[in-house]
Design an enzyme around this catalytic site. Sequence first.
Site, PDB file in Angstrom:
ATOM      1  N   ASP A   1       0.821  -1.223   0.000  1.00 19.68           N
ATOM      2  CA  ASP A   1       0.000   0.000   0.000  1.00 19.68           C
ATOM      3  C   ASP A   1       0.853   1.272   0.000  1.00 19.68           C
ATOM      4  O   ASP A   1       0.618   2.185  -0.794  1.00 19.68           O
ATOM      5  CB  ASP A   1      -1.057   0.008   1.125  1.00 19.68           C
ATOM      6  CG  ASP A   1      -0.534  -0.191   2.532  1.00 19.68           C
ATOM      7  OD1 ASP A   1       0.681  -0.381   2.714  1.00 19.68           O
ATOM      8  OD2 ASP A   1      -1.363  -0.127   3.473  1.00 19.68           O
TER       9      ASP A   1
ATOM     10  N   ALA B   1      -2.960  -8.648  16.931  1.00 19.46           N
ATOM     11  CA  ALA B   1      -3.004  -9.912  16.185  1.00 19.46           C
ATOM     12  C   ALA B   1      -2.888  -9.673  14.683  1.00 19.46           C
ATOM     13  O   ALA B   1      -2.973 -10.603  13.892  1.00 19.46           O
ATOM     14  CB  ALA B   1      -4.296 -10.664  16.497  1.00 19.46           C
TER      15      ALA B   1
ATOM     16  N   SER C   1      -6.922  -3.636  14.862  1.00 20.51           N
ATOM     17  CA  SER C   1      -7.803  -3.092  15.899  1.00 20.51           C
ATOM     18  C   SER C   1      -7.675  -1.573  15.956  1.00 20.51           C
ATOM     19  O   SER C   1      -8.660  -0.875  16.195  1.00 20.51           O
ATOM     20  CB  SER C   1      -7.475  -3.705  17.257  1.00 20.51           C
ATOM     21  OG  SER C   1      -6.088  -3.628  17.507  1.00 20.51           O
ATOM     22  N   SER C   2      -6.475  -1.043  15.685  1.00 20.09           N
ATOM     23  CA  SER C   2      -6.331   0.411  15.779  1.00 20.09           C
ATOM     24  C   SER C   2      -7.073   1.111  14.640  1.00 20.09           C
ATOM     25  O   SER C   2      -7.722   2.131  14.857  1.00 20.09           O
ATOM     26  CB  SER C   2      -4.864   0.833  15.837  1.00 20.09           C
ATOM     27  OG  SER C   2      -4.166   0.370  14.722  1.00 20.09           O
TER      28      SER C   2
ATOM     29  N   ASP D   1      -5.549  -0.547   5.931  1.00 22.91           N
ATOM     30  CA  ASP D   1      -6.350  -0.976   7.085  1.00 22.91           C
ATOM     31  C   ASP D   1      -7.570  -0.080   7.284  1.00 22.91           C
ATOM     32  O   ASP D   1      -8.690  -0.556   7.499  1.00 22.91           O
ATOM     33  CB  ASP D   1      -5.502  -0.954   8.367  1.00 22.91           C
ATOM     34  CG  ASP D   1      -4.278  -1.834   8.242  1.00 22.91           C
ATOM     35  OD1 ASP D   1      -4.191  -2.595   7.264  1.00 22.91           O
ATOM     36  OD2 ASP D   1      -3.406  -1.746   9.123  1.00 22.91           O
TER      37      ASP D   1
END
Length: 383
Positions: free
Chosen positions: A36, A121, A125-126, A171
């Site tokens: 990316d 993981a 999550s962020s 993300d």
Amino acid sequence: MELQEKIDKTFEERFGGHGAVYASAGRINLIGEHTDYNGGFVFPGAIDKVIMAEIRPNETDKVRVFSIDINDYAEFGLNEEDAPEASWARYIFGVAREVLKRGGVVKGFDAVFAGNVPLGAGLSSSAALESCFAFAINDMFNDNTIDKFELARIGQSTEHNYCGVNCGIMDQFASVMGQKGKLMRLDCRSMEFEYFPFEPKDYELVLVDSRVKHELADSPYNKRRQSCERVAKRLGIETLRDATMEMLEAVKTDITAEDYFRAKFVIEEKDRVLAVCDALNAGDYETVGRKMYETHRGLSKDYEVSCEELDFLNDLARECGVTGSRIMGGGFGGCTINLVKKELLPHFLEEVRARFNDKYGHEPQIYEVIISDGARKVCDAAR
Ligand code: GLA
């Protein structure tokens, strides 16, 4: 207790009454890793694990927020000098600041949040946290006038400017734009994207979490990016998207061996994403799987973002006859993503649990992936 119920109850106890509820998702990526920020292609999708927040404007200029999972409270203003100490709160502060910097509106609010995206993981999550608050701020204070793609950029800038991770757009893009049952191929140079239905009937996508925690801030992640930028500069191009192996070979003696191998991975990975798209269109999952193994090899040997546990999981998948397997996300721990024939799944899971446990003294965590919707409003404040 259900996630929403838990949040609702805590909000009522802390602040009284109710706010509106928003959620945004973690993500997987089928293929296209570390491409990316090199202007290449990625192929992610949102998953059925989310960060959820209940939020209500509080008529002050302060944000008051409680994290159920971390069991911590933070209170901060909205000016640059008000940055909170706690790293989890900086994600929310950063999102608010980035909206303000773009001329958007942010006022004080009260919030309680929790999630079921496992932390560290490699499931972003962020990004889910950033996207949840970016979506909420857009809805609460800006009449949804901020374009959805811009919400993803707000999350990315938050990482750059407030969290020390020089990440790409994948993300946050996946977390905001995800749609049920669809992966997305994003061209990170033109930012054009396309939804790909992904419902293979004979296969499952399974994540095997090594439970080696990864932390991207101050990590070798930023160094990988610097390597790529150095090689692009040497080649006189903006990003490695425009590089070929011939171009790289021509400058091989002018760059370090390390930079050479980093760039080699990126150039090869770019082509793998396109090959996987063609294979998916043709229903050829064997090729998809083979490319996933190639990506793992490249991430492990050339890009050097694997670790012993992840290489072990990859070898084990191959030994069990799993169609495709590789490290997913930034690396340095976290999960492998596995494309597994349905009839093989019970055997694979049994082997992976037992043999990983024998070697490392704990079982890996297993997640079966359901491709789901991205950022959304769950319900209004009135209930
Ligand atoms: C992390 C970053 C993304 C991407 C991946 C690797 O998840 O946040 O931008 O670079 O690593 O593909």
